[in-house]
Design a protein around this motif. Structure first.
Motif, PDB file in Angstrom:
ATOM      1  N   GLU A 145       0.839  -1.206   0.000  1.00  0.00           N
ATOM      2  CA  GLU A 145       0.000   0.000   0.000  1.00  0.00           C
ATOM      3  C   GLU A 145       0.868   1.247   0.000  1.00  0.00           C
ATOM      4  O   GLU A 145       0.608   2.210  -0.728  1.00  0.00           O
ATOM      5  CB  GLU A 145      -0.904  -0.024   1.235  1.00  0.00           C
ATOM      6  N   TRP A 146       1.919   1.231   0.820  1.00  0.00           N
ATOM      7  CA  TRP A 146       2.830   2.373   0.921  1.00  0.00           C
ATOM      8  C   TRP A 146       3.559   2.607  -0.397  1.00  0.00           C
ATOM      9  O   TRP A 146       3.723   3.749  -0.818  1.00  0.00           O
ATOM     10  CB  TRP A 146       3.811   2.131   2.067  1.00  0.00           C
ATOM     11  N   GLN A 147       3.980   1.549  -1.074  1.00  0.00           N
ATOM     12  CA  GLN A 147       4.691   1.707  -2.343  1.00  0.00           C
ATOM     13  C   GLN A 147       3.832   2.435  -3.370  1.00  0.00           C
ATOM     14  O   GLN A 147       4.323   3.301  -4.086  1.00  0.00           O
ATOM     15  CB  GLN A 147       5.130   0.346  -2.888  1.00  0.00           C
ATOM     16  N   ALA A 148       2.555   2.101  -3.435  1.00  0.00           N
ATOM     17  CA  ALA A 148       1.655   2.765  -4.379  1.00  0.00           C
ATOM     18  C   ALA A 148       1.497   4.240  -4.014  1.00  0.00           C
ATOM     19  O   ALA A 148       1.583   5.121  -4.878  1.00  0.00           O
ATOM     20  CB  ALA A 148       0.304   2.069  -4.398  1.00  0.00           C
ATOM     21  N   ALA A 149       1.273   4.519  -2.740  1.00  0.00           N
ATOM     22  CA  ALA A 149       1.102   5.909  -2.293  1.00  0.00           C
ATOM     23  C   ALA A 149       2.403   6.691  -2.454  1.00  0.00           C
ATOM     24  O   ALA A 149       2.389   7.857  -2.860  1.00  0.00           O
ATOM     25  CB  ALA A 149       0.652   5.937  -0.833  1.00  0.00           C
ATOM     26  N   LEU A 150       3.522   6.063  -2.163  1.00  0.00           N
ATOM     27  CA  LEU A 150       4.816   6.729  -2.254  1.00  0.00           C
ATOM     28  C   LEU A 150       5.107   7.163  -3.685  1.00  0.00           C
ATOM     29  O   LEU A 150       5.558   8.293  -3.913  1.00  0.00           O
ATOM     30  CB  LEU A 150       5.926   5.797  -1.749  1.00  0.00           C
ATOM     31  N   ALA A 151       4.844   6.297  -4.629  1.00  0.00           N
ATOM     32  CA  ALA A 151       5.101   6.644  -6.035  1.00  0.00           C
ATOM     33  C   ALA A 151       4.265   7.837  -6.455  1.00  0.00           C
ATOM     34  O   ALA A 151       4.772   8.767  -7.090  1.00  0.00           O
ATOM     35  CB  ALA A 151       4.828   5.440  -6.934  1.00  0.00           C
ATOM     36  N   ALA A 152       2.993   7.838  -6.086  1.00  0.00           N
ATOM     37  CA  ALA A 152       2.118   8.957  -6.451  1.00  0.00           C
ATOM     38  C   ALA A 152       2.578  10.253  -5.785  1.00  0.00           C
ATOM     39  O   ALA A 152       2.647  11.307  -6.434  1.00  0.00           O
ATOM     40  CB  ALA A 152       0.675   8.640  -6.062  1.00  0.00           C
ATOM     41  N   ASP A 153       2.915  10.187  -4.505  1.00  0.00           N
ATOM     42  CA  ASP A 153       3.345  11.385  -3.770  1.00  0.00           C
ATOM     43  C   ASP A 153       4.679  11.916  -4.304  1.00  0.00           C
ATOM     44  O   ASP A 153       4.851  13.117  -4.498  1.00  0.00           O
ATOM     45  CB  ASP A 153       3.488  11.085  -2.276  1.00  0.00           C
ATOM     46  N   TYR A 154       5.624  11.008  -4.524  1.00  0.00           N
ATOM     47  CA  TYR A 154       6.950  11.417  -5.002  1.00  0.00           C
ATOM     48  C   TYR A 154       6.848  12.030  -6.395  1.00  0.00           C
ATOM     49  O   TYR A 154       7.472  13.053  -6.685  1.00  0.00           O
ATOM     50  CB  TYR A 154       7.894  10.217  -4.988  1.00  0.00           C
ATOM     51  N   ARG A 163       7.848   6.838 -13.612  1.00  0.00           N
ATOM     52  CA  ARG A 163       9.255   7.098 -13.304  1.00  0.00           C
ATOM     53  C   ARG A 163       9.533   6.920 -11.808  1.00  0.00           C
ATOM     54  O   ARG A 163      10.562   6.346 -11.429  1.00  0.00           O
ATOM     55  CB  ARG A 163       9.611   8.515 -13.750  1.00  0.00           C
ATOM     56  N   ALA A 164       8.612   7.365 -10.964  1.00  0.00           N
ATOM     57  CA  ALA A 164       8.775   7.202  -9.515  1.00  0.00           C
ATOM     58  C   ALA A 164       8.782   5.719  -9.142  1.00  0.00           C
ATOM     59  O   ALA A 164       9.611   5.281  -8.333  1.00  0.00           O
ATOM     60  CB  ALA A 164       7.670   7.944  -8.776  1.00  0.00           C
ATOM     61  N   ARG A 165       7.869   4.950  -9.724  1.00  0.00           N
ATOM     62  CA  ARG A 165       7.838   3.511  -9.445  1.00  0.00           C
ATOM     63  C   ARG A 165       9.135   2.841  -9.895  1.00  0.00           C
ATOM     64  O   ARG A 165       9.675   1.978  -9.198  1.00  0.00           O
ATOM     65  CB  ARG A 165       6.636   2.858 -10.143  1.00  0.00           C
ATOM     66  N   GLU A 166       9.666   3.255 -11.054  1.00  0.00           N
ATOM     67  CA  GLU A 166      10.920   2.677 -11.555  1.00  0.00           C
ATOM     68  C   GLU A 166      12.092   3.019 -10.638  1.00  0.00           C
ATOM     69  O   GLU A 166      12.952   2.170 -10.381  1.00  0.00           O
ATOM     70  CB  GLU A 166      11.191   3.170 -12.974  1.00  0.00           C
ATOM     71  N   GLU A 167      12.140   4.257 -10.146  1.00  0.00           N
ATOM     72  CA  GLU A 167      13.212   4.641  -9.214  1.00  0.00           C
ATOM     73  C   GLU A 167      13.147   3.806  -7.944  1.00  0.00           C
ATOM     74  O   GLU A 167      14.166   3.338  -7.443  1.00  0.00           O
ATOM     75  CB  GLU A 167      13.127   6.129  -8.870  1.00  0.00           C
ATOM     76  N   ASN A 168      11.940   3.640  -7.404  1.00  0.00           N
ATOM     77  CA  ASN A 168      11.793   2.840  -6.187  1.00  0.00           C
ATOM     78  C   ASN A 168      12.189   1.392  -6.434  1.00  0.00           C
ATOM     79  O   ASN A 168      12.836   0.774  -5.592  1.00  0.00           O
ATOM     80  CB  ASN A 168      10.368   2.928  -5.647  1.00  0.00           C
ATOM     81  N   ALA A 169      11.814   0.843  -7.585  1.00  0.00           N
ATOM     82  CA  ALA A 169      12.177  -0.536  -7.904  1.00  0.00           C
ATOM     83  C   ALA A 169      13.693  -0.697  -8.008  1.00  0.00           C
ATOM     84  O   ALA A 169      14.242  -1.714  -7.584  1.00  0.00           O
ATOM     85  CB  ALA A 169      11.496  -0.977  -9.203  1.00  0.00           C
ATOM     86  N   LEU A 182      14.965  -0.662  -4.494  1.00  0.00           N
ATOM     87  CA  LEU A 182      14.460  -1.787  -3.708  1.00  0.00           C
ATOM     88  C   LEU A 182      14.320  -3.028  -4.586  1.00  0.00           C
ATOM     89  O   LEU A 182      13.213  -3.515  -4.817  1.00  0.00           O
ATOM     90  CB  LEU A 182      13.101  -1.416  -3.092  1.00  0.00           C
ATOM     91  N   PRO A 183      15.438  -3.577  -5.064  1.00  0.00           N
ATOM     92  CA  PRO A 183      15.356  -4.698  -5.999  1.00  0.00           C
ATOM     93  C   PRO A 183      14.679  -5.934  -5.404  1.00  0.00           C
ATOM     94  O   PRO A 183      14.110  -6.734  -6.150  1.00  0.00           O
ATOM     95  CB  PRO A 183      16.816  -4.979  -6.355  1.00  0.00           C
ATOM     96  N   ASP A 184      14.724  -6.076  -4.093  1.00  0.00           N
ATOM     97  CA  ASP A 184      14.079  -7.214  -3.440  1.00  0.00           C
ATOM     98  C   ASP A 184      12.859  -6.785  -2.632  1.00  0.00           C
ATOM     99  O   ASP A 184      12.465  -7.463  -1.683  1.00  0.00           O
ATOM    100  CB  ASP A 184      15.084  -7.947  -2.550  1.00  0.00           C
ATOM    101  N   GLY A 185      12.289  -5.641  -3.002  1.00  0.00           N
ATOM    102  CA  GLY A 185      11.100  -5.153  -2.309  1.00  0.00           C
ATOM    103  C   GLY A 185      11.344  -4.986  -0.826  1.00  0.00           C
ATOM    104  O   GLY A 185      12.395  -4.484  -0.401  1.00  0.00           O
ATOM    105  N   ALA A 186      10.412  -5.459  -0.020  1.00  0.00           N
ATOM    106  CA  ALA A 186      10.512  -5.331   1.437  1.00  0.00           C
ATOM    107  C   ALA A 186      11.679  -6.130   2.007  1.00  0.00           C
ATOM    108  O   ALA A 186      12.107  -5.878   3.134  1.00  0.00           O
ATOM    109  CB  ALA A 186       9.209  -5.762   2.089  1.00  0.00           C
ATOM    110  N   ALA A 187      12.205  -7.071   1.232  1.00  0.00           N
ATOM    111  CA  ALA A 187      13.329  -7.894   1.696  1.00  0.00           C
ATOM    112  C   ALA A 187      14.688  -7.293   1.315  1.00  0.00           C
ATOM    113  O   ALA A 187      15.728  -7.907   1.559  1.00  0.00           O
ATOM    114  CB  ALA A 187      13.207  -9.304   1.134  1.00  0.00           C
TER     115      ALA A 187
END
Length: 158
Positions: free
Chosen positions: A16-25, A43-49, A52-57
């Motif tokens: 949920e946070w990842q979706a909100a973070l991308a929109a906010d950023y 672009r924000a989602r791509e930067e986060n990915a 965070l290549p392993d997501g929450a891990a």
């Protein structure tokens, strides 16, 4: 004094946070004039990915949920224990936010202090962050919490 305790984000909270973070950023980057609106959220989602290549891990990252004295979630934070530009011993605060309906209650300062404690407990000697110029409330919070400007970008419309 307002206190906030921390716990790791659940997998559902992380998603949920990842979706909100991308929109906010993306919105912040567009408002700052750094990115055009077209494709900003992608672009924000791509930067986060990339970060965070392993997501929450992903190793050396803290994904934290702030909890108030009433046991209810009041905010969240993302801290990298390794500085993105290699500053030794300095963690980097990528995101911190108090849930909207709980703002103005001193929770931002308490959440920030708890996050600093978590970074210190994980071995950090300092913490750095970026704040957008138009975010006066955040700039004030960080300034009164002991953060100092180490670099500054400026722009003038021509």
């Amino acid at each position: 004094m307002t206190t906030v305790t921390l716990r790791p984000m659940t997998s559902g909270e992380f998603d949920e946070w990842q979706a909100a973070l991308a929109a906010d950023y993306a919105a912040e980057q567009v408002a700052a004039g750094t990115w055009p609106p077209e494709g900003a959220e992608r672009r924000a989602r791509e930067e986060n990915a990339r970060l965070l290549p392993d997501g929450a891990a992903t190793e050396r990252m803290l994904f934290l949920r702030g909890v108030g004295g009433d046991g209810e979630p009041v905010g969240r934070a993302w801290v990298a224990l390794d500085h993105p530009r290699g500053a030794p011993g300095v963690a980097f605060l990528y995101d911190i936010e108090v849930v909207e309906h709980r703002r103005g209650q001193g929770l931002g300062r308490a959440l920030l202090a708890a996050v600093e404690d978590a970074a210190r407990d994980a071995g950090a000697d300092g913490m750095e962050l970026n704040v957008f110029g138009q975010n006066a409330a955040a700039r004030a919070l960080y300034g009164t919490s002991g953060y100092e400007v180490v670099t500054q970008q400026m722009r003038k419309a021509l």
